[in-house]
Motif scaffolding. Sequence first.
Motif, PDB file in Angstrom:
ATOM      1  N   ASP A   5      23.958 -46.722 -57.572  1.00 49.48           N
ATOM      2  CA  ASP A   5      23.254 -48.445 -57.478  1.00 49.48           C
ATOM      3  C   ASP A   5      22.164 -49.296 -56.356  1.00 49.48           C
ATOM      4  N   ASP A  59      28.284 -55.374 -53.502  1.00 48.52           N
ATOM      5  CA  ASP A  59      28.319 -54.946 -52.421  1.00 48.52           C
ATOM      6  C   ASP A  59      28.125 -53.628 -53.346  1.00 48.52           C
ATOM      7  N   ARG A  77      27.122 -48.616 -52.836  1.00 41.40           N
ATOM      8  CA  ARG A  77      26.904 -47.886 -51.573  1.00 41.40           C
ATOM      9  C   ARG A  77      25.952 -47.492 -50.743  1.00 41.40           C
ATOM     10  N   TRP A 117      30.782 -48.061 -47.875  1.00 40.08           N
ATOM     11  CA  TRP A 117      30.855 -49.236 -48.673  1.00 40.08           C
ATOM     12  C   TRP A 117      29.917 -50.561 -48.205  1.00 40.08           C
ATOM     13  N   ALA A 119      28.963 -54.617 -47.829  1.00 39.45           N
ATOM     14  CA  ALA A 119      28.743 -55.390 -48.064  1.00 39.45           C
ATOM     15  C   ALA A 119      27.856 -56.575 -48.003  1.00 39.45           C
ATOM     16  N   THR A 125      33.959 -50.454 -46.124  1.00 40.03           N
ATOM     17  CA  THR A 125      34.965 -49.111 -47.262  1.00 40.03           C
ATOM     18  C   THR A 125      35.885 -49.004 -47.386  1.00 40.03           C
ATOM     19  N   ARG A 159      38.477 -51.597 -47.795  1.00 41.37           N
ATOM     20  CA  ARG A 159      38.909 -52.500 -48.534  1.00 41.37           C
ATOM     21  C   ARG A 159      38.300 -51.637 -50.201  1.00 41.37           C
ATOM     22  N   LYS A 160      37.042 -50.949 -50.040  1.00 46.18           N
ATOM     23  CA  LYS A 160      36.625 -50.655 -51.513  1.00 46.18           C
ATOM     24  C   LYS A 160      37.931 -49.262 -51.824  1.00 46.18           C
ATOM     25  N   GLN A 161      38.034 -48.665 -50.940  1.00 48.48           N
ATOM     26  CA  GLN A 161      38.556 -47.201 -50.942  1.00 48.48           C
ATOM     27  C   GLN A 161      40.012 -47.891 -51.428  1.00 48.48           C
ATOM     28  N   GLU A 210      41.245 -50.715 -53.007  1.00 48.67           N
ATOM     29  CA  GLU A 210      40.995 -51.118 -53.932  1.00 48.67           C
ATOM     30  C   GLU A 210      41.183 -49.824 -55.599  1.00 48.67           C
ATOM     31  N   GLU A 211      40.159 -48.610 -54.652  1.00 49.89           N
ATOM     32  CA  GLU A 211      40.057 -48.156 -55.686  1.00 49.89           C
ATOM     33  C   GLU A 211      41.463 -46.809 -55.918  1.00 49.89           C
TER      34      GLU A 211
END
Length: 333
Positions: free
Chosen positions: A68, A89, A91, A100, A102, A125, A127-129, A131-132
Amino acid sequence: MTTELPTGHEWQPQHLRLAVTAAGVALWAWNVDTDLLTMDARGFQLWGMPWSDKVTFEELSSHIHPADRDRVRAAFAATRAVLGDYETDFRILIGDEVRWIAARGQGEDVGIVGRTMFGVFLDVTGRKQAEEGHELLAGEMSHRVKNLLAIASGLTTITSRSANTTQDMAVELIGRLTALGRAHDLVRPLSNGQGVAALLGDLISILLAPYDDLGAFKGRIRVAVERTGVGETAATGIALVLHELATNSMKYGALSEQTGTLDITSTTEADQILLTWLERGGPSVGAPDGPAGFGSQLVNRTVSGQLGGSISFDWSEGGLIVTLRINRDRLAL
């Protein structure tokens, strides 16, 4: 302009600080000339760095995930050309931990004071987890649906070749698809590394339960196998094999008699698990004449391909004995 609190008290700086802390927001200021960043204590904590009066953007970006880093550097450099609010966003690495972050602010020099831009960092983090996780679930569901459609298509082709009438085809195809459905009903994660679908004993018992109800007494089908996990692919293969064996037993073997019995046991041999299918109390049986039918071809192909093993038949005087060898590594797939 003063904003009134519900209690009638005016906002104070400490109130703002409490609100920012409660929201998990980290504040930053970026001098666009010197490229120096100033962060509050929460910011350094978020980035896993010791507190300092100032930090260079280069020092901060060294913590960004390599995949990133270039994107974030370009995004920060472009903020002054972006009109209005922006958010990016990315990492960061803190030892072996991945977080993660933002970054939010305003671009095109909106709100710039003394050559300094202001913004916030948020830990996203969780929210991203999530989503993944949703993406993985969607991909897994798509994979399973495609597999089931492929299997259903293959079964339809095989059944159409072996059936004499459309009615026979419908009965055989529905039976095979129902067996697959019962196997997939069991798909779930197991603990302690036992597999990702079902316990072997549970799978066999549920698949054969409908045949147990067709005799003179319940309990004529007995399952005594080791406690081990079965993966999705193996569960599908085992379901097809057991359905074919049970169907043949209902037509010609022990399950065709009201008092006939079936015992399924297991033993271990090197890197294989051996399932023994033992029929007793049925009519006399013998090896079939002529070439193998499509049902037998399906069984052999499934055992050798999906289960990495072999299947053998002993047409003994007391009843059919089937030995199913399954590669233990394939069982968990």
